[in-house]
Design an enzyme around this catalytic site. Structure first.
Site, PDB file in Angstrom:
ATOM      1  N   HIS A 269       0.850  -1.185   0.000  1.00  0.00           N
ATOM      2  CA  HIS A 269       0.000   0.000   0.000  1.00  0.00           C
ATOM      3  C   HIS A 269       0.886   1.234   0.000  1.00  0.00           C
ATOM      4  O   HIS A 269       1.945   1.225   0.629  1.00  0.00           O
ATOM      5  CB  HIS A 269      -0.913   0.001   1.237  1.00  0.00           C
ATOM      6  CG  HIS A 269      -2.077   0.914   1.086  1.00  0.00           C
ATOM      7  ND1 HIS A 269      -1.999   2.253   1.345  1.00  0.00           N
ATOM      8  CD2 HIS A 269      -3.334   0.674   0.649  1.00  0.00           C
ATOM      9  CE1 HIS A 269      -3.176   2.803   1.091  1.00  0.00           C
ATOM     10  NE2 HIS A 269      -4.000   1.866   0.660  1.00  0.00           N
ATOM     11  N   ASP A 326      -8.024  -5.560  -0.022  1.00  0.00           N
ATOM     12  CA  ASP A 326      -8.509  -6.357  -1.149  1.00  0.00           C
ATOM     13  C   ASP A 326      -8.152  -7.830  -1.032  1.00  0.00           C
ATOM     14  O   ASP A 326      -8.670  -8.665  -1.766  1.00  0.00           O
ATOM     15  CB  ASP A 326      -7.925  -5.823  -2.469  1.00  0.00           C
ATOM     16  CG  ASP A 326      -8.469  -4.454  -2.765  1.00  0.00           C
ATOM     17  OD1 ASP A 326      -9.662  -4.240  -2.526  1.00  0.00           O
ATOM     18  OD2 ASP A 326      -7.697  -3.594  -3.215  1.00  0.00           O
TER      19      ASP A 326
HETATM   20  N1  CMC Z   1       4.283  -7.470  -4.925  1.00  0.00           N
HETATM   21  C1  CMC Z   1       5.629  -7.436  -5.089  1.00  0.00           C
HETATM   22  N2  CMC Z   1       6.378  -6.323  -4.924  1.00  0.00           N
HETATM   23  C2  CMC Z   1       5.735  -5.195  -4.582  1.00  0.00           C
HETATM   24  C3  CMC Z   1       4.351  -5.162  -4.373  1.00  0.00           C
HETATM   25  C4  CMC Z   1       3.614  -6.356  -4.551  1.00  0.00           C
HETATM   26  N3  CMC Z   1       2.292  -6.379  -4.372  1.00  0.00           N
HETATM   27  N4  CMC Z   1       3.967  -3.906  -4.034  1.00  0.00           N
HETATM   28  C5  CMC Z   1       5.087  -3.174  -4.030  1.00  0.00           C
HETATM   29  N5  CMC Z   1       6.165  -3.942  -4.338  1.00  0.00           N
HETATM   30  C6  CMC Z   1       7.574  -3.517  -4.375  1.00  0.00           C
HETATM   31  C7  CMC Z   1       7.851  -2.716  -5.626  1.00  0.00           C
HETATM   32  O1  CMC Z   1       8.314  -3.539  -6.682  1.00  0.00           O
HETATM   33  C8  CMC Z   1       8.891  -1.733  -5.142  1.00  0.00           C
HETATM   34  O2  CMC Z   1      10.113  -2.406  -5.112  1.00  0.00           O
HETATM   35  P1  CMC Z   1      11.489  -1.575  -5.384  1.00  0.00           P
HETATM   36  O3  CMC Z   1      11.572  -0.547  -4.295  1.00  0.00           O
HETATM   37  O4  CMC Z   1      12.556  -2.622  -5.294  1.00  0.00           O
HETATM   38  O5  CMC Z   1      11.342  -0.980  -6.745  1.00  0.00           O
HETATM   39  C9  CMC Z   1       8.492  -1.462  -3.685  1.00  0.00           C
HETATM   40  O6  CMC Z   1       7.751  -2.623  -3.272  1.00  0.00           O
HETATM   41  C10 CMC Z   1       7.620  -0.223  -3.521  1.00  0.00           C
HETATM   42  O7  CMC Z   1       6.509  -0.332  -4.423  1.00  0.00           O
HETATM   43  P2  CMC Z   1       5.905   0.876  -5.229  1.00  0.00           P
HETATM   44  O8  CMC Z   1       5.192   0.376  -6.426  1.00  0.00           O
HETATM   45  O9  CMC Z   1       6.977   1.919  -5.437  1.00  0.00           O
HETATM   46  O10 CMC Z   1       4.902   1.435  -4.142  1.00  0.00           O
HETATM   47  P3  CMC Z   1       3.640   2.324  -4.425  1.00  0.00           P
HETATM   48  O11 CMC Z   1       3.337   3.010  -3.153  1.00  0.00           O
HETATM   49  O12 CMC Z   1       3.855   3.182  -5.622  1.00  0.00           O
HETATM   50  O13 CMC Z   1       2.512   1.253  -4.802  1.00  0.00           O
HETATM   51  C11 CMC Z   1       0.713  -0.258  -4.674  1.00  0.00           C
HETATM   52  C12 CMC Z   1       1.519   0.822  -3.948  1.00  0.00           C
HETATM   53  C13 CMC Z   1      -0.548  -0.569  -3.838  1.00  0.00           C
HETATM   54  C14 CMC Z   1       0.268   0.243  -6.043  1.00  0.00           C
HETATM   55  C15 CMC Z   1       1.584  -1.535  -4.818  1.00  0.00           C
HETATM   56  O14 CMC Z   1       1.947  -2.023  -3.552  1.00  0.00           O
HETATM   57  C16 CMC Z   1       0.902  -2.645  -5.637  1.00  0.00           C
HETATM   58  O15 CMC Z   1       0.977  -2.615  -6.865  1.00  0.00           O
HETATM   59  N6  CMC Z   1       0.194  -3.602  -4.958  1.00  0.00           N
HETATM   60  C17 CMC Z   1      -0.565  -4.608  -5.650  1.00  0.00           C
HETATM   61  C18 CMC Z   1      -1.902  -4.039  -6.080  1.00  0.00           C
HETATM   62  C19 CMC Z   1      -2.856  -3.865  -4.919  1.00  0.00           C
HETATM   63  O16 CMC Z   1      -3.037  -4.752  -4.099  1.00  0.00           O
HETATM   64  N7  CMC Z   1      -3.517  -2.672  -4.875  1.00  0.00           N
HETATM   65  C20 CMC Z   1      -4.540  -2.374  -3.872  1.00  0.00           C
HETATM   66  C21 CMC Z   1      -4.153  -1.234  -2.994  1.00  0.00           C
HETATM   67  S1  CMC Z   1      -5.227  -1.129  -1.543  1.00  0.00           S
HETATM   68  C22 CMC Z   1      -6.803  -0.752  -2.141  1.00  0.00           C
HETATM   69  C23 CMC Z   1      -6.854   0.532  -2.886  1.00  0.00           C
HETATM   70  O17 CMC Z   1      -6.376   1.564  -2.419  1.00  0.00           O
HETATM   71  O18 CMC Z   1      -7.440   0.541  -3.968  1.00  0.00           O
END
Ligand code: CMC
Length: 392
Positions: A269, A326
């Site tokens: 998140h 989720d």
């Molecule tokens: N699986 C594997 N690696 C992950 C994941 C994951 N689900 N989420 C983040 N990471 C890694 C990512 O690759 C990055 O690694 P590095 O620093 O080595 O590049 C690090 O963790 C930080 O991730 P980010 O994408 O920079 O973080 P963000 O804050 O931009 O993204 C997120 C947050 C929710 C989009 C992401 O965690 C994700 O894609 N999760 C899966 C989708 C999901 O479950 N979304 C629902 C969110 S909660 C409900 C809502 O708000 O709608």
């Protein structure tokens, strides 16, 4: 670079002031108007929370009764809307229909479009909260070729939604109270989450003075993405793809591989760097529903084992990636009989009140301005036009 702060993805920029929802991501705390989500999920009900989000205080008994009565008197949609639905293909994704139909409400309810008129704003808010379950259920009924079911105002908000989803004409439909409570809880846990992508979209659209139905349609469009509300659907698809517990390590390895775009859906998140407090409640509700419905779902075993392995894995621990809301909601909805393609529709239904609360808060703020981000230009410097016949 330039005169502007460069913050792609709004990692360090507060886009507004708001008194609605507070999140402490490090501690895993979520408060609505000061009340903790875990308490609200157990002690309150969805319409009680709607009132709290919209008006800032929990309602008195009289205010609650009046609010519920008003919501219930707006649950029907204009009959012409049924014809509007018939323009869609039956196999259209329910989110595509929800987005289109919600936007089209501005063509049906022209007496609540003036955003400068407080009465119009109030009626539009009621219409959206009241009609969203009706429209969501219509998306489902249309997709399976069954007749639309009219709302039943003798039922609760969640009970009426379940009835419109699962009742069929000429047969009595009884709402299971455990399922009704679980549905209500899912609505509560999705009601608001401060400045996420869809809420920010609603605020941005609303800042230009666009009508509320158009703004909420914009929010629905933004919610649909798999990184946001679409994650519940993507999470269940992922659990199904994993299929059995023995295949989990393979998917964990893929999630950690930087050359593989695969991510564990329902994990991580932007704000929570601790357990998502909504996921905790959702986890308990999940067990309650499966026990009540006597569902022995192998996907739950996969989910539990995935959660256990990920929470002990150095990659997920060091990046503070915990299960989010989720992760469990999909399993509950599947057990209730809601198809995967409807998951994000239910999220939109529940989040509508949050979107409206933010939209109203923004319009009520004195001197609010149109949102107009700036950019850092990276294109070509000024150059002379070249005639078509002289271009190489
Ligand atoms: N699986 C594997 N690696 C992950 C994941 C994951 N689900 N989420 C983040 N990471 C890694 C990512 O690759 C990055 O690694 P590095 O620093 O080595 O590049 C690090 O963790 C930080 O991730 P980010 O994408 O920079 O973080 P963000 O804050 O931009 O993204 C997120 C947050 C929710 C989009 C992401 O965690 C994700 O894609 N999760 C899966 C989708 C999901 O479950 N979304 C629902 C969110 S909660 C409900 C809502 O708000 O709608």
């Amino acid at each position: 670079k330039g005169h502007f702060t460069f913050d792609p993805g709004f990692l360090a920029t507060a886009s507004c002031e708001s008194a609605i929802t507070y999140i402490d991501g490090a501690q895993g705390i979520l408060l609505h108007r000061g009340y903790a989500i875990d308490e609200l999920a157990v002690e309150s009900d969805y319409l009680d929370l709607c009132y709290l989000l919209l008006y800032g205080e929990l309602p008195t008994k009289a205010q609650y009764d009046k609010f519920v009565y008003t919501v219930k008197t707006h649950t029907m949609v204009n009959e012409q809307l049924a014809s509007f639905f018939r323009g869609f293909r039956r196999d259209a994704h329910p989110m595509a229909m929800l987005c289109g139909v919600t936007g089209a409400l501005s063509a049906f309810y022209q007496d609540s479009l003036d955003v400068n008129d407080e009465h119009h704003r109030e009626i539009a808010a009621f219409r959206l909260v009241s009609k969203m379950p009706t429209i969501a259920a219509m998306c489902y009924k249309y997709s399976i070729g069954q007749p639309f079911i009219y709302p039943r105002n003798d039922l609760s908000y969640a009970g009426n939604f379940l009835s419109m989803m699962f009742a069929v004409p000429c047969e009595e439909y009884k709402v299971n109270p455990i399922v009704e409570r679980a549905m209500d809880r899912i609505f509560i846990l999705h009601a608001d989450h401060e400045q996420n992508a869809s809420t920010s979209t609603v605020r941005l659209a609303g800042s230009s003075g666009a009508n509320p139905f158009a703004c909420i349609a914009a929010g629905i469009a933004s919610l649909w993405g798999p990184a946001h509300g679409g994650a519940n659907e993507a999470c269940l698809n992922m659990l199904e793809e994993i299929g059995t517990v023995d295949r989990i390590p393979e998917f964990i390895a893929r999630a950690k591989d930087k050359d593989d775009p695969f991510r564990l859906m329902g994990f991580g998140h932007r704000v929570y760097k601790n357990f998502d407090p909504r996921a905790k409640v959702m986890r308990e509700t999940c067990h309650e529903v499966l026990a009540e419905l006597k569902v022995n779902d192998p996907l739950l075993d996969v989910a539990m084992e995935l959660e256990r392995i990920a929470l002990e894995d150095e990659y997920f621990v060091s990046k503070k990636l915990y299960p989010n809301v989720d992760f469990y909601s999909g399993i509950i909805m599947k057990a209730i009989g809601i198809p995967t393609s409807m998951f994000t529709v239910l999220f939109a239904l529940a989040r509508t009140v949050g979107w409206i609360a933010h939209w109203k808060e923004m319009l009520d703020q004195p001197g609010h301005k149109i949102s107009r981000p700036r950019q850092l230009y990276t294109g070509s410097p000024e150059r002379s036009f070249v005639d078509l016949d002289k271009r190489g």
